[in-house]
Design an enzyme around this catalytic site. Structure first.
Site, PDB file in Angstrom:
ATOM      1  N   SER A 125     102.695 -15.556  68.139  1.00  0.00           N
ATOM      2  CA  SER A 125     102.441 -17.055  68.223  1.00  0.00           C
ATOM      3  C   SER A 125     103.625 -17.765  69.032  1.00  0.00           C
ATOM      4  O   SER A 125     104.873 -17.398  68.800  1.00  0.00           O
ATOM      5  CB  SER A 125     102.288 -17.667  66.809  1.00  0.00           C
ATOM      6  OG  SER A 125     102.255 -19.303  66.939  1.00  0.00           O
ATOM      7  N   TYR A 150     104.652 -18.485  57.191  1.00  0.00           N
ATOM      8  CA  TYR A 150     103.836 -17.990  58.085  1.00  0.00           C
ATOM      9  C   TYR A 150     104.442 -17.711  59.588  1.00  0.00           C
ATOM     10  O   TYR A 150     104.354 -16.595  59.966  1.00  0.00           O
ATOM     11  CB  TYR A 150     102.681 -19.082  58.393  1.00  0.00           C
ATOM     12  CG  TYR A 150     101.849 -18.662  59.735  1.00  0.00           C
ATOM     13  CD1 TYR A 150     100.670 -17.570  59.708  1.00  0.00           C
ATOM     14  CD2 TYR A 150     101.806 -19.168  60.704  1.00  0.00           C
ATOM     15  CE1 TYR A 150     100.167 -17.136  60.698  1.00  0.00           C
ATOM     16  CE2 TYR A 150     101.178 -19.049  62.010  1.00  0.00           C
ATOM     17  CZ  TYR A 150     100.506 -17.856  62.024  1.00  0.00           C
ATOM     18  OH  TYR A 150      99.810 -17.593  63.049  1.00  0.00           O
ATOM     19  N   LYS A 154     105.388 -13.904  61.995  1.00  0.00           N
ATOM     20  CA  LYS A 154     105.246 -13.764  63.075  1.00  0.00           C
ATOM     21  C   LYS A 154     106.304 -13.126  63.807  1.00  0.00           C
ATOM     22  O   LYS A 154     106.510 -12.170  64.591  1.00  0.00           O
ATOM     23  CB  LYS A 154     104.636 -14.785  64.102  1.00  0.00           C
ATOM     24  CG  LYS A 154     103.412 -15.295  63.323  1.00  0.00           C
ATOM     25  CD  LYS A 154     102.329 -14.092  63.545  1.00  0.00           C
ATOM     26  CE  LYS A 154     100.754 -14.445  63.346  1.00  0.00           C
ATOM     27  NZ  LYS A 154      99.985 -13.137  63.068  1.00  0.00           N
TER      28      LYS A 154
HETATM   29  P1  NAD Z   1      91.154 -15.798  61.156  1.00  0.00           P
HETATM   30  O1  NAD Z   1      91.518 -16.230  59.983  1.00  0.00           O
HETATM   31  O2  NAD Z   1      89.931 -16.228  61.878  1.00  0.00           O
HETATM   32  O3  NAD Z   1      90.881 -14.145  61.383  1.00  0.00           O
HETATM   33  C1  NAD Z   1      91.529 -13.308  60.881  1.00  0.00           C
HETATM   34  C2  NAD Z   1      90.698 -12.363  60.123  1.00  0.00           C
HETATM   35  O4  NAD Z   1      91.506 -11.442  59.267  1.00  0.00           O
HETATM   36  C3  NAD Z   1      89.930 -12.952  59.283  1.00  0.00           C
HETATM   37  O5  NAD Z   1      88.466 -12.562  59.557  1.00  0.00           O
HETATM   38  C4  NAD Z   1      90.156 -12.285  57.693  1.00  0.00           C
HETATM   39  O6  NAD Z   1      88.971 -12.052  56.910  1.00  0.00           O
HETATM   40  C5  NAD Z   1      90.854 -10.973  58.309  1.00  0.00           C
HETATM   41  N1  NAD Z   1      91.986 -10.631  57.181  1.00  0.00           N
HETATM   42  C6  NAD Z   1      92.939 -11.181  56.679  1.00  0.00           C
HETATM   43  N2  NAD Z   1      93.670 -10.540  55.924  1.00  0.00           N
HETATM   44  C7  NAD Z   1      92.874  -9.351  56.031  1.00  0.00           C
HETATM   45  C8  NAD Z   1      93.254  -8.045  55.195  1.00  0.00           C
HETATM   46  N3  NAD Z   1      94.559  -7.787  54.433  1.00  0.00           N
HETATM   47  N4  NAD Z   1      92.461  -6.904  55.350  1.00  0.00           N
HETATM   48  C9  NAD Z   1      91.400  -7.193  56.147  1.00  0.00           C
HETATM   49  N5  NAD Z   1      91.417  -8.271  57.020  1.00  0.00           N
HETATM   50  C10 NAD Z   1      91.954  -9.068  56.856  1.00  0.00           C
HETATM   51  O7  NAD Z   1      92.266 -16.162  62.224  1.00  0.00           O
HETATM   52  P2  NAD Z   1      92.473 -16.186  63.928  1.00  0.00           P
HETATM   53  O8  NAD Z   1      92.512 -17.589  64.165  1.00  0.00           O
HETATM   54  O9  NAD Z   1      91.255 -15.411  64.520  1.00  0.00           O
HETATM   55  O10 NAD Z   1      93.647 -15.547  63.906  1.00  0.00           O
HETATM   56  C11 NAD Z   1      93.964 -14.347  64.447  1.00  0.00           C
HETATM   57  C12 NAD Z   1      95.515 -13.588  64.631  1.00  0.00           C
HETATM   58  O11 NAD Z   1      95.953 -14.703  65.484  1.00  0.00           O
HETATM   59  C13 NAD Z   1      96.132 -14.003  63.168  1.00  0.00           C
HETATM   60  O12 NAD Z   1      97.166 -13.004  63.251  1.00  0.00           O
HETATM   61  C14 NAD Z   1      96.829 -15.203  63.291  1.00  0.00           C
HETATM   62  O13 NAD Z   1      98.215 -15.428  62.666  1.00  0.00           O
HETATM   63  C15 NAD Z   1      97.041 -15.092  64.796  1.00  0.00           C
HETATM   64  N6  NAD Z   1      97.392 -16.408  65.632  1.00  0.00           N
HETATM   65  C16 NAD Z   1      96.237 -17.441  65.559  1.00  0.00           C
HETATM   66  C17 NAD Z   1      96.545 -18.628  66.102  1.00  0.00           C
HETATM   67  C18 NAD Z   1      95.607 -19.572  66.162  1.00  0.00           C
HETATM   68  O14 NAD Z   1      95.773 -20.934  66.201  1.00  0.00           O
HETATM   69  N7  NAD Z   1      94.426 -19.492  65.653  1.00  0.00           N
HETATM   70  C19 NAD Z   1      97.690 -18.913  67.056  1.00  0.00           C
HETATM   71  C20 NAD Z   1      98.681 -18.009  66.978  1.00  0.00           C
HETATM   72  C21 NAD Z   1      98.524 -17.011  66.227  1.00  0.00           C
END
Ligand code: NAD
Length: 338
Positions: A125, A150, A154
């Site tokens: 991120s 959080y 990262k």
């Molecule tokens: P999200 O919560 O929609 O997707 C994450 C998925 O992982 C979910 O479906 C959840 O059920 C699953 N999950 C969580 N813990 C788990 C575990 N222990 N075992 C199996 N499944 C598990 O989030 P997103 O927005 O799609 O983000 C995806 C990634 O991108 C994450 O790592 C997040 O930190 C990173 N990220 C997101 C953003 C944002 O703004 N959305 C920005 C920067 C980084």
């Protein structure tokens, strides 16, 4: 060409699964459904005409992870999205965040170490930069102390991968530092499904537009920006998904230079909160009810990406505009409230 997508039923993961299947990859998803629903599989299948493999599994359960990799010994690459992502919640539940975001990564890397060759893409991120001294932000900008557990996961996640790659030449890794992913697939069959009060601006805007929330709070209007509100780099989730495919192909084709690389994934353009509100009002034809409230602790003033490295090295560039993204998010909000 079997690719494991962890968290593949989540917001970003589901869009990446669609792009991977469109490019002919075979996909197996692991998700524990902690922040998603199995129904997302139907959306992916409707868009691509193909149902990905799905294993409901909690990646914190190490023996299950070991068994999974034994069963799927032919996995060519992993795109690791599974994590907990609510910044505020991470302050209250730091151990949950460190366990879920770091243990899962470690267990996967331990399995990849056993393979002759493997590839991993990690969801990082732009929060790792904090308030950067120079804008736009390049990948060589210094990493600032994290503002939340959080954000720290990262930073530590990147360090874990970097250190592992130093001793495991069989692992090739790319960390993608996302700026602010927004929007939904144009088919409106998949999109963002925030549980409870949205943590991010766009779902809050679309829910307010639908009348589900009374008012949007804009945190601060006296920042040193043109209109006084914070500036972010909003990237359409479909563009972001395509960046993952480009990164994966780079690793599979052996085009990478060094076995650990980092790329910024954004549009390169910063938009203020007021600009986003105005753009939303334009694409939706709705007036948005908002008010200016006090600043929030931890918000940086401005962050937008220098995407030169991703453009030149990955051969990837964002194509969709802020308005495209807002319109898709608005259509998605209407679709799920039907
Ligand atoms: P999200 O919560 O929609 O997707 C994450 C998925 O992982 C979910 O479906 C959840 O059920 C699953 N999950 C969580 N813990 C788990 C575990 N222990 N075992 C199996 N499944 C598990 O989030 P997103 O927005 O799609 O983000 C995806 C990634 O991108 C994450 O790592 C997040 O930190 C990173 N990220 C997101 C953003 C944002 O703004 N959305 C920005 C920067 C980084």
């Amino acid at each position: 060409m079997k690719i494991l997508v962890t968290g593949g039923l989540g917001f970003i993961g589901s869009h990446v699964v669609v792009e991977l299947q469109n490019e002919g990859f075979e996909v197996v998803i692991i998700d524990n459904l902690s922040n998603s629903s199995e129904d997302v599989l139907k959306g992916i299948t409707a868009i691509t005409g193909k149902q990905p493999l799905f294993e409901k599994l909690d990646l914190r359960d190490k023996p299950l992870v070991v068994d999974f990799f034994k069963k799927h010994h032919d996995i060519l690459g992993v795109i690791h999205f599974a994590a907990s992502k609510a910044v505020g919640e991470s302050v209250d539940l730091p151990l949950l965040y460190y366990e879920n975001n770091l243990n899962t990564l470690i267990y996967i890397l331990q399995e990849l170490q056993k393979k002759e060759a493997s590839n991993i893409i990690f969801s990082s991120s732009c929060t790792v930069y904090g308030q950067a001294d120079v804008l736009p932000i390049t990948e060589s900008a210094p990493i600032k102390p994290a503002e939340s557990p959080y954000g720290n996961t990262k930073q530590i996640g990147e360090e874990i991968i970097k250190d592992t790659c130093k001793v495991s030449s069989n692992i090739n890794a790319i960390a993608l530092r996302y700026f602010n992913p927004i929007g939904a697939h144009e088919s409106v069959k998949i999109g963002e499904l925030p549980i409870g009060t949205p943590q991010n601006l766009i779902p809050f805007i679309t829910q307010t537009g639908m009348g589900l929330r009374e008012q949007l709070s804009v945190f601060g209007d006296d920042y040193p920006t043109e209109d006084g509100t914070c500036i972010r780099d909003y990237i359409h989730v479909v563009d972001l998904a395509k960046a993952h495919v480009a990164a994966l192909k780079r690793l599979i084709n052996g085009d990478n230079s060094g076995n650990y690389e980092v790329f910024n994934i954004g549009t390169g353009k910063g938009s203020s909160v007021i600009e986003v509100i105005n753009a939303f009002e334009e694409v939706s034809g709705q007036k948005l009810n908002y008010k200016i409230v006090d600043k929030r602790a931890g918000d940086v003033i401005a962050a937008f990406a220098d995407t030169t490295k991703a453009n030149n090295v990955l051969g990837w560039k964002s194509e969709l505009s802020l308005k495209d993204a807002l319109l898709s998010a608005w259509k998605w909000e209407q679709e799920i409230r039907k």
